[in-house]
Design an enzyme around this catalytic site. Structure first.
Site, PDB file in Angstrom:
ATOM      1  N   ASP A  63      13.372  -7.580 136.880  1.00 62.25           N
ATOM      2  CA  ASP A  63      14.136  -7.573 135.638  1.00 62.25           C
ATOM      3  C   ASP A  63      14.982  -8.840 135.540  1.00 62.25           C
ATOM      4  OD1 ASP A  63      15.061  -5.815 133.356  1.00 62.25           O
ATOM      5  OD2 ASP A  63      16.989  -6.209 134.309  1.00 62.25           O
ATOM      6  N   GLU A 104      10.237 -11.074 135.007  1.00 66.29           N
ATOM      7  CA  GLU A 104      10.564 -11.068 133.583  1.00 66.29           C
ATOM      8  C   GLU A 104      11.402 -12.314 133.350  1.00 66.29           C
ATOM      9  OE1 GLU A 104      13.073  -8.646 130.176  1.00 66.29           O
ATOM     10  OE2 GLU A 104      13.884  -8.976 132.154  1.00 66.29           O
TER      11      GLU A 104
HETATM   12  C1  GLC Z   1      15.463  -6.386 130.733  1.00 68.77           C
HETATM   13  C2  GLC Z   1      14.864  -5.056 130.338  1.00 68.77           C
HETATM   14  C3  GLC Z   1      15.672  -4.468 129.200  1.00 68.77           C
HETATM   15  C4  GLC Z   1      17.081  -4.278 129.686  1.00 68.77           C
HETATM   16  C5  GLC Z   1      17.659  -5.578 130.232  1.00 68.77           C
HETATM   17  C6  GLC Z   1      18.909  -5.322 130.998  1.00 68.77           C
HETATM   18  O1  GLC Z   1      15.370  -7.332 129.742  1.00 68.77           O
HETATM   19  O2  GLC Z   1      13.523  -5.222 130.007  1.00 68.77           O
HETATM   20  O3  GLC Z   1      15.124  -3.278 128.727  1.00 68.77           O
HETATM   21  O4  GLC Z   1      17.889  -3.817 128.642  1.00 68.77           O
HETATM   22  O5  GLC Z   1      16.779  -6.204 131.140  1.00 68.77           O
HETATM   23  O6  GLC Z   1      18.629  -4.719 132.226  1.00 68.77           O
END
Ligand code: GLC
Length: 737
Positions: free
Chosen positions: A409, A476
C-alpha cells in the site's frame, strides 16, 4: 536504460576472445614485443593501444607511413609470431562455468574476435573451447570498434541485436558492441551496461535471471474483501466467502489472488487502518478463515498475497495509543510529531488526501502528528530503525504463515522529507491530474511529502525477506510516468509495480495507445491494471455500456501479451461499470470530503446472481447493491458463450496455452501492420487491437489468429488465417511458428 541491463531479456551472448574468454595475455605480449623490436617501435607504447584492436589497425597507428600492403604484411607477421606460441594459452577463469551455464540454459553464443581465423582456431583449440559461431577479422571488412562482426554474429544466430549481450575486456570491443546497438558487459573494471569482476559472475547472473519466477506473466485478481462474498449473512464480505468462490476464480484462470487488508481494524478506511498487524479481523472470519482459504487456494495451485499497509496504522493501534498518551513512551518515535507552528496551527502546509490538513493536534502531549490520510490513520516514522525492524518481523510472520507475498500500500509514500518542508503551491490555475484526492491536494506540488528517494532502500530490505520465501512484492505506486515507475522495480527493489496509466484515464484511443507503448518500453516488470477499489471502474471511464465494455476487453487482449503480471479487479470479468450509490448512502471517507471522487462506486457488492443480495449476501449489504442488472451477474453470463465473462475466460485460457511461447522472450515490440491497428509482437505471438471507433478492412494477418474477441469459434485448434476485417474495439491474438 533498464531494458538493456535486464538479463532476462537477453537471448544470446557474444564473447570477445583474447582477455575475455581465453587467457592469452602472455602470448600476445611476447608477440608484440618481438614485433616491436623487428619494426623499431617502442614496445611499451605498443601494448597500450594494441589490446582489443585488429593488428592492422594497431600497425597503422604506430607506423602511419606504411602503405596498405606493408601494413598487411606487418599485421600478418604479428599474427605469425603467435600461431605456434600456445603453451600458456588457457580458458579464462570462469569461462568453463559460463559455457556450461549457456549450454544448460540453451542460450546461443558466439565468439567475435580481432584475431585472424587461423590464430583464433588455434587459441580456442588450446583453451578447449569450440564455439558454435566464430567471427574473425577474416569475416569482416573492418574490425573493432566497427560493429560489423557483432552484427554478423547476431544475424547468424538469428537473434535481434538488442537481445545480444556483448562481453568485452577492451574499449574498442565495447565501442563495437555499443555501435551494434547491443547491451554490453565489461571486464577489467571498464564501463559497460554491466560491470563484471569475471565470467563466473555472469554465469551466476544469467542462471538467476532464467529461473522464471512464478509471478512472471501470472494472472492476478484483486479481491476487495468487504464486497466480494459474505458467508455469514451480516452483509460484509469475508474470507470464507472467498474460499467458497474459488471455483469462479479458477475457471477464469486466476493464478494469484490479492486480498485487501484482512487485519484487525476499526474499519475507518475499510481495513486500510490496522490496529493489529498479526490478527485477522473477526468480521473477516478470523485466523481460521484465512488458514482455510490459504489451504484451499494452494491446493488448487493458486497463490494468495496480502496487503502490507505500513505507511500508517490505525489510531487504535497500541503503538499509537501509547505514543499519543506520553511523549516519553518508546513508541512515540514510531510516528511523526511536531510542535505547533508559532500561530498554534499545523507545523507545515501538507494536506490529507481525504481533506483538511495532514496534521492533527493531540492535546495530551501538546504536539501535532502527521497523517497523509484520515486523522485515524497516523503516519509511521520510517526514519526510526526500530519501526523498520518491527515491520520486517511482521512481513516474516505472514510469509511464514503461508501468504505468497504482498501488495504494498502507498509504497512510494513511506519516507517524508527530513525537514518536513512546506510543499510549494502550484501556479494559480494549475491543478494536478491526480484522482482519488481532494481538489486542495491537487493544487500543491507534492515535492516533500511523497515519493522521496529513501523508499527504495526499504523496498530492497523487504525484497531480501520476500526472496527467502519465494514471495512476490507488487507496489502501489501512483507514479504515472513509466520511466520513473521503472526505477521502483529495477535491480533488487520491488518485483513489480502497478502501472496506473489505464486506471487514471478516460477513453482517448490515441493517448492510450502511446501511453501503453511508453510503459512497454520502460520495463518488462510492470503489473497491468485497468481498475481497482480506489477509482471509477474502467468500463465507465471508457464510455460506459457496450462500447465501454468492448474498449476494456480490447485493452485486456493487448495486456495479455505484455510482459509482466496481468491483473483484474473484481467484477471486471463481468464488464461491470460503476455501481450506483445514491447520495447519503456511501461509506467512503474520501466521498464525504469530495463527493465526485467517492470510491464507493467501485466497491459495491460483486453480483453473483440476480435477486436481492445478488448472491453476495443473504442479509443487507454494507454498501448499496449498485443497481446491477441481471445480465451483469456471474450466473447470467456463465451460460452465454459470447458474454464478457466467457470472452475474457477464453482470452486467459488461450494465453495459458501459449505460456511456453510467452516465456520464450520478454522482448515486446510495437509492429506496424497493413492496416491502422495497434499491434504488438512478442516472439512468435502478436496481439492486434482496433482501438478506434471505425472498422478496419483488409488486415493481412501475419500469423494465424488463435483468439478473437468477437468470434468464440477462433481457437488455437481452429485458427483463422488470411485477411480479417476488424470491427471497432475488436482484438485478436495471433500465434506463429
Ligand atoms: C491506498 C489504498 C486506499 C487507501 C489508502 C490509504 O491507496 O488503496 O484504499 O485508502 O491507501 O491506506
Amino acid at each position: 536504460m533498464t531494458r538493456r541491463t535486464d538479463l532476462a531479456a537477453i537471448e544470446a551472448i557474444l564473447l570477445d576472445m583474447d582477455g575475455t574468454l581465453v587467457d592469452s595475455d602472455a602470448s600476445v605480449e611476447r608477440a608484440w614485443s618481438i614485433w616491436a623490436k623487428e619494426y623499431g617501435v617502442d614496445p611499451g607504447a605498443v601494448l597500450d593501444i594494441a589490446h582489443g584492436s585488429p593488428a592492422a589497425r594497431t600497425v597503422r597507428r604506430l607506423l602511419p607511413a606504411l602503405d596498405d600492403e606493408a601494413v598487411m604484411a606487418a599485421a600478418q607477421r604479428q599474427h605469425a609470431l603467435q600461431y605456434e606460441d600456445l603453451a600458456d594459452v588457457t580458458a579464462a577463469p570462469g569461462a568453463r562455468l559460463l559455457l556450461a551455464t549457456l549450454d544448460r540454459l540453451q542460450l546461443p553464443w558466439a565468439v567475435v574476435t580481432s584475431a585472424d581465423g587461423r590464430l583464433a582456431k588455434a587459441r580456442l583449440h588450446a583453451a578447449g573451447i569450440d564455439p558454435p559461431v566464430l567471427l574473425t577479422i577474416d569475416d569482416v571488412r573492418a574490425g573493432k570498434p566497427d560493429p560489423e562482426g557483432y552484427l554478423e554474429a547476431a544475424r547468424r544466430l538469428r537473434v535481434a541485436p538488442s537481445a545480444c549481450l556483448v562481453v568485452e575486456d577492451s574499449e574498442p570491443g565495447l565501442a563495437a558492441g555499443r555501435a551494434a546497438g547491443m547491451p554490453t558487459a565489461a571486464l577489467r573494471g571498464l564501463d559497460g551496461d554491466l560491470s563484471l569482476p569475471g565470467l563466473g559472475r555472469l554465469a551466476h547472473l544469467l542462471q538467476r535471471s532464467r529461473v522464471r519466477p512464478w509471478w512472471r506473466d501470472a494472472v492476478g485478481y484483486q479481491v476487495y474483501l468487504p464486497s466480494f462474498a459474505d458467508s455469514t449473512g451480516d452483509g460484509w464480505g469475508d474470507l470464507t466467502g472467498v474460499s467458497a468462490r474459488l471455483d469462479h476464480l479458477e475457471r477464469l484462470g486466476v493464478e494469484v489472488v490479492w486480498l485487501t487488508p484482512f487485519y484487525r481494524s476499526p474499519m475507518r478506511d475499510h481495513g486500510y487502518d490496522i490496529a493489529d498487524y498479526r490478527a485477522v479481523d473477526p468480521s473477516f472470519g478470523g485466523q481460521a478463515a484465512l488458514d482455510g482459504l490459504l489451504a484451499q487456494a494452494h491446493r488448487r495451485g493458486m497463490r494468495v498475497i496480502g496487503d502490507l499497509v505500513v505507511n500508517h496504522t490505525s489510531d487504535a493501534h497500541p503503538w499509537f495509543v501509547a505514543a499519543s498518551a506520553c511523549a516519553a513512551d518508546p513508541h512515540r518515535d514510531y510516528y511523526i510529531w511536531r510542535d505547533p507552528a508559532p500561530d498554534g496551527g499545523p507545523p507545515n502546509n501538507w494536506l490529507s488526501h481525504f481533506g483538511g490538513p495532514a496534521w492533527t493536534f493531540s492535546p495530551a502531549t501538546g504536539q501535532y502528528y502527521l497523517h497523509l490520510f484520515r486523522p485515524e490513520q497516523p503516519d509511521l516514522n520510517w526514519r526510526n530503525p526500530a519501526l523498520a525492524a518491527e515491520i520486517d518481523a511482521i512481513a516474516e510472520y505472514w510469509l511464514s504463515r503461508g501468504l505468497d507475498g504482498f501488495r504494498i500500500d502507498t509504497a512510494g509514500y513511506l519516507v517524508k522529507d527530513a525537514g518536513l518542508r512546506d510543499n510549494p503551491p502550484l501556479p494559480a490555475g494549475r491543478i494536478l491530474p491526480a484522482r482519488g484526492v481532494t481538489m486542495d491536494w491537487r493544487r500543491q506540488e507534492h515535492r516533500h511529502d511523497i515519493h522521496q528517494p529513501g523508499v527504495h532502500a526499504i523496498h530492497e530490505r523487504w525484497r531480501r525477506i520476500a526472496d527467502r520465501h519465494d514471495a512476490f512484492l507488487v507496489g502501489e505506486v501512483y507514479e504515472l510516468d513509466p520511466r520513473a515507475l521503472a526505477r521502483f522495480v529495477e535491480g533488487e527493489r520491488l518485483h513489480s509495480s502497478f502501472w496506473f496509466g489505464l486506471v487514471e484515464t478516460d477513453w482517448d484511443a490515441d493517448r492510450i495507445d502511446t501511453m501503453i507503448e511508453s510503459a512497454v518500453l520502460a520495463s518488462p516488470r510492470l503489473s497491468w491494471v485497468q481498475g481497482n477499489h480506489d477509482r471509477s471502474r474502467a468500463v465507465t471511464r471508457f464510455g460506459g455500456g457496450l462500447r465501454g465494455r468492448r474498449r476494456s476487453l480490447a485493452l485486456h487482449a493487448l495486456m495479455a501479451l505484455l510482459p509482466g503480471t496481468f491483473w483484474l479487479y473484481q467484477g471486471e470479468e463481468l464488464g461491470l461499470g460503476d455501481g450506483r450509490v445514491s447520495p447519503g448512502h456511501g461509506a467512503d471517507p474520501l466521498g464525504a470530503a469530495q463527493p465526485e471522487e467517492s470510491r464507493d462506486v467501485a466497491r459495491t457488492p460483486m453480483p453473483w446472481r440476480p435477486g436481492p443480495g445478488l448472491g453476495f449476501t443473504t442479509g443487507h449489504p454494507w454498501l448499496p447493491d449498485g443497481a446491477r442488472g441481471d445480465g451483469e451477474t456471474v450466473a447470467a453470463q456463465q451460460d452465454d458463450p459470447t458474454s464478457h465473462l466467457n470472452t475474457l475466460g477464453r482470452l486467459l485460457a488461450t494465453r495459458r496455452r501459449l505460456t511456453h511461447v510467452l516465456a520464450a522472450t520478454d522482448d515486446v515490440r510495437r509492429v506496424r501492420l497493413t492496416a491502422p491497428v495497434t499491434a504488438y509482437r512478442r516472439g512468435a505471438l502478436w496481439a492486434v487491437a482496433n482501438l478506434r471507433d471505425t472498422p478496419v478492412a483488409d488486415l493481412h494477418l501475419p500469423a494465424p489468429a488463435v483468439f478473437d474477441t468477437d468470434d468464440p469459434g477462433v481457437t488455437p485448434d481452429r485458427p483463422r488465417t488470411g485477411y480479417a476485417r476488424l470491427a471497432p474495439q475488436q482484438a485478436l491474438l495471433l500465434a506463429g511458428e
